[in-house]
Design a protein around this motif. Structure first.
Motif, PDB file in Angstrom:
ATOM      1  N   GLY A   1       0.896  -1.297  -0.222  1.00 33.26           N
ATOM      2  CA  GLY A   1      -0.058   0.074   0.143  1.00 33.26           C
ATOM      3  C   GLY A   1       0.899   1.095   0.140  1.00 33.26           C
ATOM      4  N   SER A   2       1.943   1.285  -0.886  1.00 30.03           N
ATOM      5  CA  SER A   2       2.641   2.291  -0.777  1.00 30.03           C
ATOM      6  C   SER A   2       2.613   3.314  -2.094  1.00 30.03           C
ATOM      7  N   SER A   3       1.335   3.221  -2.645  1.00 24.85           N
ATOM      8  CA  SER A   3       0.933   4.319  -3.698  1.00 24.85           C
ATOM      9  C   SER A   3       0.496   5.575  -3.129  1.00 24.85           C
TER      10      SER A   3
ATOM     11  N   ILE B   1       0.351   6.892   4.103  1.00 24.65           N
ATOM     12  CA  ILE B   1       1.366   6.289   5.059  1.00 24.65           C
ATOM     13  C   ILE B   1       2.296   5.586   4.458  1.00 24.65           C
ATOM     14  N   GLY B   2       1.808   4.460   3.613  1.00 25.92           N
ATOM     15  CA  GLY B   2       2.709   3.670   2.795  1.00 25.92           C
ATOM     16  C   GLY B   2       3.663   4.385   2.067  1.00 25.92           C
ATOM     17  N   LYS B   3       2.942   5.429   1.317  1.00 26.83           N
ATOM     18  CA  LYS B   3       4.040   6.203   0.630  1.00 26.83           C
ATOM     19  C   LYS B   3       5.095   6.940   1.296  1.00 26.83           C
TER      20      LYS B   3
ATOM     21  N   ARG C   1      -2.268  -1.463  -5.982  1.00 31.36           N
ATOM     22  CA  ARG C   1      -3.187  -2.343  -7.120  1.00 31.36           C
ATOM     23  C   ARG C   1      -3.218  -1.492  -8.251  1.00 31.36           C
ATOM     24  N   ASN C   2      -2.531  -0.282  -8.226  1.00 32.53           N
ATOM     25  CA  ASN C   2      -2.658   0.529  -9.584  1.00 32.53           C
ATOM     26  C   ASN C   2      -1.411   0.781 -10.367  1.00 32.53           C
ATOM     27  N   PRO C   3      -0.986   0.291 -11.325  1.00 34.42           N
ATOM     28  CA  PRO C   3       0.357   0.349 -11.872  1.00 34.42           C
ATOM     29  C   PRO C   3       0.839   1.737 -12.060  1.00 34.42           C
TER      30      PRO C   3
ATOM     31  N   ALA D   1      -5.050  -6.649  -3.275  1.00 34.26           N
ATOM     32  CA  ALA D   1      -5.238  -7.109  -1.964  1.00 34.26           C
ATOM     33  C   ALA D   1      -6.550  -7.928  -1.791  1.00 34.26           C
ATOM     34  N   SER D   2      -7.595  -6.973  -2.135  1.00 35.29           N
ATOM     35  CA  SER D   2      -9.082  -7.416  -1.821  1.00 35.29           C
ATOM     36  C   SER D   2      -9.362  -8.506  -2.436  1.00 35.29           C
ATOM     37  N   GLN D   3      -8.701  -9.086  -3.361  1.00 32.27           N
ATOM     38  CA  GLN D   3      -8.807 -10.323  -4.212  1.00 32.27           C
ATOM     39  C   GLN D   3      -7.859 -11.422  -3.850  1.00 32.27           C
TER      40      GLN D   3
ATOM     41  N   GLY E   1      -4.344  -1.012   3.171  1.00 32.09           N
ATOM     42  CA  GLY E   1      -5.473  -1.154   4.229  1.00 32.09           C
ATOM     43  C   GLY E   1      -6.440   0.209   3.819  1.00 32.09           C
ATOM     44  N   ALA E   2      -7.827  -0.052   4.019  1.00 33.73           N
ATOM     45  CA  ALA E   2      -8.732   0.953   4.038  1.00 33.73           C
ATOM     46  C   ALA E   2      -9.995   0.434   4.298  1.00 33.73           C
ATOM     47  N   GLY E   3     -10.727   1.698   4.399  1.00 30.92           N
ATOM     48  CA  GLY E   3     -12.273   1.594   4.815  1.00 30.92           C
ATOM     49  C   GLY E   3     -13.205   1.127   3.715  1.00 30.92           C
TER      50      GLY E   3
ATOM     51  N   ILE F   1       0.898  -2.013  10.110  1.00 34.34           N
ATOM     52  CA  ILE F   1       0.177  -0.808  10.369  1.00 34.34           C
ATOM     53  C   ILE F   1      -1.310  -1.152  10.440  1.00 34.34           C
ATOM     54  N   GLY F   2      -1.609  -1.174  12.057  1.00 37.28           N
ATOM     55  CA  GLY F   2      -2.989  -1.056  12.684  1.00 37.28           C
ATOM     56  C   GLY F   2      -3.611   0.186  12.728  1.00 37.28           C
ATOM     57  N   SER F   3      -4.667   0.106  13.645  1.00 29.54           N
ATOM     58  CA  SER F   3      -5.403   1.250  14.038  1.00 29.54           C
ATOM     59  C   SER F   3      -6.152   1.053  15.452  1.00 29.54           C
TER      60      SER F   3
ATOM     61  N   GLY G   1      -3.734   6.504  15.330  1.00 32.11           N
ATOM     62  CA  GLY G   1      -4.903   7.140  15.395  1.00 32.11           C
ATOM     63  C   GLY G   1      -5.156   7.999  13.927  1.00 32.11           C
ATOM     64  N   ALA G   2      -6.005   8.973  14.121  1.00 36.20           N
ATOM     65  CA  ALA G   2      -6.376   9.862  12.957  1.00 36.20           C
ATOM     66  C   ALA G   2      -5.287  10.263  12.212  1.00 36.20           C
ATOM     67  N   VAL G   3      -5.332  10.299  10.919  1.00 41.57           N
ATOM     68  CA  VAL G   3      -3.963  10.906  10.073  1.00 41.57           C
ATOM     69  C   VAL G   3      -4.817  11.790   8.809  1.00 41.57           C
TER      70      VAL G   3
ATOM     71  N   SER H   1      -5.386   9.422   1.112  1.00 43.02           N
ATOM     72  CA  SER H   1      -6.389   9.368   0.169  1.00 43.02           C
ATOM     73  C   SER H   1      -7.699   9.884   0.548  1.00 43.02           C
ATOM     74  N   HIS H   2      -8.430   9.550   1.684  1.00 39.86           N
ATOM     75  CA  HIS H   2      -9.651  10.063   2.291  1.00 39.86           C
ATOM     76  C   HIS H   2      -9.457  11.428   2.815  1.00 39.86           C
ATOM     77  N   THR H   3      -8.462  11.891   3.206  1.00 37.29           N
ATOM     78  CA  THR H   3      -8.588  13.434   3.759  1.00 37.29           C
ATOM     79  C   THR H   3      -6.981  14.142   3.469  1.00 37.29           C
TER      80      THR H   3
HETATM   81  N1  NAP Z   1      -5.546   7.393   7.815  1.00 33.66           N
HETATM   82  C1  NAP Z   1      -5.787   7.287   9.019  1.00 33.66           C
HETATM   83  O1  NAP Z   1      -6.440   8.026   9.732  1.00 33.66           O
HETATM   84  C2  NAP Z   1      -5.558   5.581   9.573  1.00 33.66           C
HETATM   85  C3  NAP Z   1      -5.641   5.456  11.001  1.00 33.66           C
HETATM   86  C4  NAP Z   1      -5.252   4.308  11.217  1.00 33.66           C
HETATM   87  C5  NAP Z   1      -4.806   3.486  10.400  1.00 33.66           C
HETATM   88  N2  NAP Z   1      -4.538   3.654   9.239  1.00 33.66           N
HETATM   89  C6  NAP Z   1      -3.864   2.772   8.340  1.00 33.66           C
HETATM   90  O2  NAP Z   1      -3.047   2.699   7.486  1.00 33.66           O
HETATM   91  C7  NAP Z   1      -2.762   2.314   6.429  1.00 33.66           C
HETATM   92  C8  NAP Z   1      -2.672   3.076   5.088  1.00 33.66           C
HETATM   93  O3  NAP Z   1      -3.739   3.725   5.096  1.00 33.66           O
HETATM   94  P1  NAP Z   1      -3.791   5.602   4.581  1.00 33.66           P
HETATM   95  O4  NAP Z   1      -4.560   6.243   5.522  1.00 33.66           O
HETATM   96  O5  NAP Z   1      -2.412   6.046   4.140  1.00 33.66           O
HETATM   97  O6  NAP Z   1      -4.758   5.366   3.331  1.00 33.66           O
HETATM   98  P2  NAP Z   1      -4.298   5.691   1.754  1.00 33.66           P
HETATM   99  O7  NAP Z   1      -3.715   6.821   1.129  1.00 33.66           O
HETATM  100  O8  NAP Z   1      -5.843   5.294   0.909  1.00 33.66           O
HETATM  101  O9  NAP Z   1      -3.590   4.692   1.380  1.00 33.66           O
HETATM  102  C9  NAP Z   1      -3.860   3.362   1.211  1.00 33.66           C
HETATM  103  C10 NAP Z   1      -2.757   2.399   0.557  1.00 33.66           C
HETATM  104  O10 NAP Z   1      -3.440   1.178   0.366  1.00 33.66           O
HETATM  105  C11 NAP Z   1      -3.619   0.602  -0.804  1.00 33.66           C
HETATM  106  N3  NAP Z   1      -4.805  -0.150  -1.356  1.00 33.66           N
HETATM  107  C12 NAP Z   1      -6.063   0.076  -0.970  1.00 33.66           C
HETATM  108  N4  NAP Z   1      -6.866  -0.950  -1.208  1.00 33.66           N
HETATM  109  C13 NAP Z   1      -5.952  -1.888  -1.728  1.00 33.66           C
HETATM  110  C14 NAP Z   1      -6.041  -3.078  -2.667  1.00 33.66           C
HETATM  111  N5  NAP Z   1      -7.388  -3.841  -2.717  1.00 33.66           N
HETATM  112  N6  NAP Z   1      -4.985  -3.798  -2.925  1.00 33.66           N
HETATM  113  C15 NAP Z   1      -3.723  -3.404  -2.927  1.00 33.66           C
HETATM  114  N7  NAP Z   1      -3.714  -1.965  -2.316  1.00 33.66           N
HETATM  115  C16 NAP Z   1      -4.678  -1.493  -1.963  1.00 33.66           C
HETATM  116  C17 NAP Z   1      -3.894   2.063  -1.594  1.00 33.66           C
HETATM  117  O11 NAP Z   1      -3.558   1.801  -3.063  1.00 33.66           O
HETATM  118  P3  NAP Z   1      -4.477   3.008  -4.219  1.00 33.66           P
HETATM  119  O12 NAP Z   1      -3.548   3.989  -4.150  1.00 33.66           O
HETATM  120  O13 NAP Z   1      -4.543   2.195  -5.395  1.00 33.66           O
HETATM  121  O14 NAP Z   1      -5.715   2.931  -3.483  1.00 33.66           O
HETATM  122  C18 NAP Z   1      -2.870   2.780  -0.933  1.00 33.66           C
HETATM  123  O15 NAP Z   1      -1.571   2.578  -1.569  1.00 33.66           O
HETATM  124  C19 NAP Z   1      -4.079   1.510   6.249  1.00 33.66           C
HETATM  125  O16 NAP Z   1      -3.820   0.329   6.752  1.00 33.66           O
HETATM  126  C20 NAP Z   1      -5.074   2.009   7.086  1.00 33.66           C
HETATM  127  O17 NAP Z   1      -5.942   1.099   7.602  1.00 33.66           O
HETATM  128  C21 NAP Z   1      -4.871   4.904   8.760  1.00 33.66           C
END
Ligand code: NAP
Length: 333
Positions: free
Chosen positions: A55-57, A60-62, A80-82, A108-110, A139-141, A204-206, A253-255, A259-261
């Motif tokens: 999830g480094s696209s 947090i992963g990037k 998942r997105n080349p 990852a969802s598949q 990961g994602a909601g 990376i949990g929550s 916690g919240a970050v 992508s969603h905020t």
């Molecule tokens: N942001 C928060 O408040 C928060 C809080 C607690 C924990 N977390 C955890 O932190 C981690 C990173 O989340 P983020 O907040 O940085 O969100 P993000 O910006 O949406 O990053 C999520 C990453 O996971 C990838 N991903 C999503 N669905 C996927 C799939 N089906 N197959 C492969 N890769 C997939 C995304 O790829 P795409 O670019 O293609 O979508 C993206 O690289 C997650 O595990 C999340 O649960 C986040």
């Protein structure tokens, strides 16, 4: 009346001492230097270490990928997105020209479908590298993010559990032999390690893993994989390889800046870069489970001493507000 006063003041003093002890103990975690350097060693051929960040696209992963490159690691990006991954690779090369980058594309969802995610192929890809770090971050909601369980169809729920729980479980199971030096040249070796160690596995949990309303199955998936990482950390100790592989599950916690905020960062909602730094800074802290960013940790300590009814009221209030904002935004679009 006197004995009542004595008892209440004894309880008050004990609570104060206990809270002070917890806060001091927590503070110690955030003041010690990072142990990341332990995993930044070249192999016998002089190859720089590699880190795989799922999830480094984005988000947090990037930011973890950029931080690790800054610390001298080559990077395996996953998503998942080349085209998004290629953009991140180009940005990484621009910022860190010496860093080698590989890309793994897998939805990852598949991950239950062998035609969609080939774990043996992923293992063979990274087994030829000097992999010392695995970060399970993908990961994602669901969409919409906040809603009662009954509002979502079975596909959404199943995809979410695959993404947040099953994929990191299967990936960790696949790569453990590689990280322990028990897999080489496309086949398992004997138990004796064939390459230098140690290695690091980060999850990376929550903090929502405690059972948050309106994100119920996301919360459940996060809880499952958090427990998994704590369990394998205990397996490592039980079978005597805990000095070779450090396993640490982070409760984030919240970050913002994800992508969603893209809201402005604040003390309790830091940006993804700040969290990535905090996560890597906790390496070597000796805990199987940690809240990586100190203001989130203080909040968790405070919540732990409040009565359950008050914690429930606070959590429900915060989540009700998230759903209100989400519904309001949807109405205005
Ligand atoms: N942001 C928060 O408040 C928060 C809080 C607690 C924990 N977390 C955890 O932190 C981690 C990173 O989340 P983020 O907040 O940085 O969100 P993000 O910006 O949406 O990053 C999520 C990453 O996971 C990838 N991903 C999503 N669905 C996927 C799939 N089906 N197959 C492969 N890769 C997939 C995304 O790829 P795409 O670019 O293609 O979508 C993206 O690289 C997650 O595990 C999340 O649960 C986040």
């Amino acid at each position: 009346m006197n004995s009542f006063n004595t008892i209440t003041s004894a309880i008050g003093t004990s609570l104060l001492l206990y809270t002070s002890y917890k806060l001091l103990n927590t503070a110690r975690l955030y003041l010690r230097p990072s142990g990341l350097h332990r995993y930044r060693y070249t192999d016998v051929t002089g190859q720089r270490p590699w880190a795989l960040v799922t999830g480094s696209s984005s988000g947090i992963g990037k930011n973890l990928a950029f931080e690790l490159a800054e610390h001298g690691f080559n990077i395996v990006l996953h998503g998942r997105n080349p085209s998004k991954l290629e953009t991140v690779r180009d940005e990484l090369h621009l910022a860190h020209p010496d860093t080698k980058v590989r890309i793994i594309v897998a939805d990852a969802s598949q991950c239950h479908r062998p035609d969609a995610v080939d774990f043996a192929h992923i293992r063979d890809e990274v087994a030829s590298l000097h992999l010392t770090v695995l970060i399970n971050c993908a990961g994602a909601g669901p969409n919409p993010a906040f809603g009662g369980l009954e509002k979502y169809g079975p596909h959404t729920i199943i995809d979410s559990l695959h993404l947040n729980a099953v994929f990191p479980t299967l990936l960790t199971a696949t790569l453990l032999p590689v990280l322990r030096g028990q897999y080489r040249d496309g086949k398992p070796t004997s138990n004796a390690p064939t390459r230098p160690r140690p290695a690091l596995i980060i999850n990376i949990g929550s903090v929502t893993d405690d059972g948050f309303p309106l994100v119920s199955f996301y919360s459940a998936g996060k809880s499952a994989v958090h427990t998994l990482h704590k369990a394998i950390a205990r397996e490592a100790a039980l079978d005597g390889w805990d000095a070779d592989v450090e396993i640490i599950s982070h409760r984030v916690g919240a970050v913002t800046g994800v992508s969603h905020t893209q809201a402005a960062p604040s003390l309790l909602r830091p940006d993804a870069r700040t969290i990535a730094k905090a996560i890597l800074a906790r390496t070597g802290c000796g805990r199987k489970s940690v809240v990586p960013y100190w203001p989130h940790a203080v909040l968790q300590v405070v919540l732990a001493i409040l009565p359950v009814w008050l914690v429930d009221t606070i959590i429900n209030g915060a989540m009700r507000e998230e759903r209100r904002v989400q519904d309001e935004t949807a109405k205005n679009e």
